[in-house]
Design a protein around this motif. Structure first.
Motif, mmCIF file in Angstrom:
data_model
loop_
_atom_site.group_PDB
_atom_site.id
_atom_site.type_symbol
_atom_site.label_atom_id
_atom_site.label_comp_id
_atom_site.label_asym_id
_atom_site.label_seq_id
_atom_site.Cartn_x
_atom_site.Cartn_y
_atom_site.Cartn_z
ATOM 1 N N SER A 219 0.827 -1.204 0.000
ATOM 2 C CA SER A 219 0.000 0.000 0.000
ATOM 3 C C SER A 219 0.863 1.256 0.000
ATOM 4 O O SER A 219 0.556 2.244 -0.684
ATOM 5 C CB SER A 219 -0.922 -0.022 1.221
ATOM 6 N N LEU A 220 1.960 1.227 0.750
ATOM 7 C CA LEU A 220 2.872 2.368 0.833
ATOM 8 C C LEU A 220 3.707 2.535 -0.424
ATOM 9 O O LEU A 220 3.858 3.652 -0.941
ATOM 10 C CB LEU A 220 3.794 2.180 2.046
ATOM 11 N N LEU A 221 4.264 1.447 -0.936
ATOM 12 C CA LEU A 221 5.278 1.524 -1.990
ATOM 13 C C LEU A 221 4.707 1.377 -3.398
ATOM 14 O O LEU A 221 5.418 1.659 -4.376
ATOM 15 C CB LEU A 221 6.355 0.457 -1.742
ATOM 16 N N GLN A 222 3.447 0.946 -3.518
ATOM 17 C CA GLN A 222 2.753 0.959 -4.803
ATOM 18 C C GLN A 222 1.507 1.830 -4.609
ATOM 19 O O GLN A 222 0.383 1.364 -4.669
ATOM 20 C CB GLN A 222 2.414 -0.461 -5.260
ATOM 21 N N ASP A 223 1.749 3.089 -4.395
ATOM 22 C CA ASP A 223 0.731 4.055 -3.969
ATOM 23 C C ASP A 223 -0.156 4.423 -5.153
ATOM 24 O O ASP A 223 0.327 4.936 -6.166
ATOM 25 C CB ASP A 223 1.429 5.295 -3.413
ATOM 26 N N ALA A 224 -1.451 4.181 -5.013
ATOM 27 C CA ALA A 224 -2.380 4.448 -6.114
ATOM 28 C C ALA A 224 -2.498 5.926 -6.429
ATOM 29 O O ALA A 224 -2.922 6.295 -7.530
ATOM 30 C CB ALA A 224 -3.763 3.879 -5.779
ATOM 31 N N ARG A 225 -2.118 6.788 -5.490
ATOM 32 C CA ARG A 225 -2.366 8.221 -5.651
ATOM 33 C C ARG A 225 -1.125 9.041 -5.985
ATOM 34 O O ARG A 225 -1.228 10.227 -6.258
ATOM 35 C CB ARG A 225 -3.035 8.771 -4.390
ATOM 36 N N ARG A 226 0.049 8.445 -5.925
ATOM 37 C CA ARG A 226 1.259 9.157 -6.339
ATOM 38 C C ARG A 226 2.266 8.146 -6.878
ATOM 39 O O ARG A 226 2.277 6.986 -6.463
ATOM 40 C CB ARG A 226 1.869 9.986 -5.201
ATOM 41 N N VAL A 228 5.570 6.293 -7.070
ATOM 42 C CA VAL A 228 6.709 5.957 -6.226
ATOM 43 C C VAL A 228 7.808 5.437 -7.148
ATOM 44 O O VAL A 228 7.596 4.470 -7.887
ATOM 45 C CB VAL A 228 6.335 4.903 -5.171
ATOM 46 N N ASP A 229 8.949 6.085 -7.130
ATOM 47 C CA ASP A 229 10.077 5.688 -7.975
ATOM 48 C C ASP A 229 10.403 4.212 -7.709
ATOM 49 O O ASP A 229 10.581 3.813 -6.554
ATOM 50 C CB ASP A 229 11.282 6.567 -7.626
ATOM 51 N N PRO A 230 10.478 3.387 -8.760
ATOM 52 C CA PRO A 230 10.820 1.975 -8.537
ATOM 53 C C PRO A 230 12.124 1.784 -7.765
ATOM 54 O O PRO A 230 12.255 0.822 -7.004
ATOM 55 C CB PRO A 230 10.924 1.414 -9.957
ATOM 56 N N ALA A 231 13.083 2.702 -7.942
ATOM 57 C CA ALA A 231 14.331 2.593 -7.196
ATOM 58 C C ALA A 231 14.095 2.815 -5.706
ATOM 59 O O ALA A 231 14.716 2.153 -4.854
ATOM 60 C CB ALA A 231 15.349 3.602 -7.723
ATOM 61 N N LEU A 232 13.170 3.746 -5.373
ATOM 62 C CA LEU A 232 12.826 3.961 -3.969
ATOM 63 C C LEU A 232 12.098 2.745 -3.414
ATOM 64 O O LEU A 232 12.349 2.321 -2.274
ATOM 65 C CB LEU A 232 11.960 5.213 -3.827
ATOM 66 N N GLU A 233 11.188 2.166 -4.205
ATOM 67 C CA GLU A 233 10.498 0.949 -3.770
ATOM 68 C C GLU A 233 11.508 -0.145 -3.446
ATOM 69 O O GLU A 233 11.433 -0.790 -2.380
ATOM 70 C CB GLU A 233 9.527 0.472 -4.854
ATOM 71 N N GLU A 234 12.479 -0.361 -4.326
ATOM 72 C CA GLU A 234 13.484 -1.404 -4.085
ATOM 73 C C GLU A 234 14.312 -1.095 -2.838
ATOM 74 O O GLU A 234 14.620 -1.995 -2.049
ATOM 75 C CB GLU A 234 14.384 -1.528 -5.312
#
Length: 330
Positions: A219-226, A228-234
Motif C-alpha cells: 500500500s505504501l510503496l505501490q501508492d495508487a495516488r502518487r 513511487v520511484d521503482p528505485a525507492l520501492e526497491e
C-alpha cells in the motif's frame, strides 16, 4: 457529491463537549460517506468526523485508534463521540502530509519513507489486534472487483470464472504464517507529519484486519495516488527485509498481494466513477495498472498473468472513462 456544509447537529454536539461557539470549517471528504471539518475554539483546534449512520459506523475507527494508541502508535486522540449522530471529535494532526512533503522535496523521500517502513516493522512486532482475518475468501472477493466493475464499465465481457480460478491458484502465497494488524490504506496521503519532529500520525485505519505484513508495505510503496520511484520501492524493500530478516518467500507474497490490491483498486476506482459520480478516480487507474503489470511479472503469478493476457488487451488497461468513451460505451 457530498456537500461540505457541516451537519445541522454539529453545534449542539460541540456545545455538549466543551467547544461552544466553535468555528467549523470544511476539510475534505473521502471515497466513502465520511466527511471531515476543522473546529476552532480560541487557540484550540480539533477535527470533526461526520460518519452518518446508516452509511457509516465510527466504532471500528474508534476501536483501532484505541488499540494503536495503547501500543504507542500515533493515532488521533478521541475527544468526544456521539454514535447516534455519527459524530467524532478527534485530535488535529495538522495539514502536513507525507505526500506533499516528498512531492515538494525529493531529498526528503528516503528518510520519510524509511520512517514509514520502520513503523510497519514496529507494527508487525505486536500480536494482531482482535480483527477479523484477512483470509483467502476476502482477498478473492476484493480481486473480483476488477471483473465486477472495471470490465463492465469499459464494455468488456471476460471469463470471470477463469479469473477467480486463476487467483485461487496463487493466493496461498498471501496467507501469513503469523497474522499482524493490517491497516489496509497505509499510503502517503494518510500519513501526517506531526510537530517539529515530524513524527508519523496515522489516519484512515478503520478497516484494519489481521493479515499478511506485506500488504501495508505494498500500500505504501505501490501508492495508487502518487508515483513511487521503482528505485525507492526497491530501497525500501531492502530496508524492510534487513530489519525483519524476510527472504524470497516474503517477496513472492509482496507481489501476489500487490497484484491483488492493484486489481481491487482498479475495480474500486471504476466503481467510484461509474456508480458514485467521481470521475477523478478513473484518471488514477493508469498508474495502478502499471503497478499491476509489474507485479504480474512475478513467476508465482503466472496463472493470473495468463488470464490477463487472454482477456484484457494492453490497450484496454488504463483510464476506464477514456477507454469507455473511445469504445462508445461511456
Amino acid at each position: 457529491m457530498a456537500t461540505m456544509i457541516p451537519p445541522t447537529d454539529a453545534p449542539a454536539f460541540l456545545d455538549a463537549h466543551g467547544w461552544s461557539g466553535a468555528r467549523i470549517e470544511p476539510l475534505a471528504g473521502d471515497a466513502s460517506f465520511r466527511r471531515y471539518f476543522r473546529v476552532h475554539a480560541g487557540a484550540r483546534r480539533a477535527i470533526l468526523m461526520d460518519a452518518p449512520p446508516p452509511h457509516e459506523d465510527p466504532r471500528p475507527f474508534l476501536a483501532v485508534a484505541t488499540w494503536l494508541k495503547e501500543r504507542g502508535f500515533a493515532a488521533p486522540t478521541i475527544h468526544a463521540v456521539d454514535l447516534t449522530r455519527g459524530l467524532v471529535l478527534l485530535e488535529d494532526f495538522g495539514d502536513v502530509r507525507l505526500r506533499e512533503t516528498v512531492d515538494a522535496d525529493a531529498d526528503d523521500a528516503v528518510a520519510l519513507y524509511a520512517a514509514a517502513v520502520d513503523l510497519l516493522v514496529a507494527l508487525r512486532a505486536e500480536p494482531a489486534g482482535p480483527w477479523r482475518a484477512y483470509d483467502r475468501a476476502e482477498l478473492l472477493r476484493e480481486a473480483g472487483l476488477l471483473v465486477d466493475w472495471y470490465c463492465p464499465a469499459i464494455g468488456m465481457t471476460v471469463d470471470a470464472d477463469g479469473y477467480r480460478a486463476a487467483w485461487e491458484k496463487v493466493l496461498h502465497h498471501a496467507e501469513p504464517a503469523t497474522p499482524v494488524t493490517v491497516l489496509r490504506d497505509y499510503h502517503a496521503e494518510n500519513l501526517m507529519l506531526v510537530g517539529e519532529k515530524r513524527s508519523l500520525g496515522l489516519l484512515d485505519f478503520q478497516d484494519a484486519l489481521a493479515g499478511h505484513p506485506a500488504y501495508d508495505l505494498v500500500s505504501l510503496l505501490q501508492d495508487a495516488r502518487r508515483d513511487v520511484d521503482p528505485a525507492l520501492e526497491e530501497r525500501m524493500l531492502a530496508h524492510y527485509r534487513a530489519a525483519t530478516g524476510e527472504g524470497d518467500d516474503f517477496m513472492r507474497s509482496y507481489h501476489v498481494l500487490g497484484a491483488q490490491r492493484n486489481a481491487k483498486i482498479v475495480g474500486i476506482f471504476a466503481r467510484l466513477w461509474k456508480r458514485d459520480g467521481k470521475p477523478r478516480y478513473a484518471g488514477l487507474c493508469p498508474r495502478v495498472w502499471a503497478y499491476l503489470e509489474r507485479d504480474l511479472s512475478e513467476p508465482a503469478l503466472a496463472p493470473v498473468a495468463r488470464w490477463f493476457d487472454d482477456n484484457i488487451p494492453p490497450e484496454w488497461r488504463g483510464d476506464p472513462l477514456r477507454i469507455a468513451e473511445a469504445r462508445g460505451v461511456a
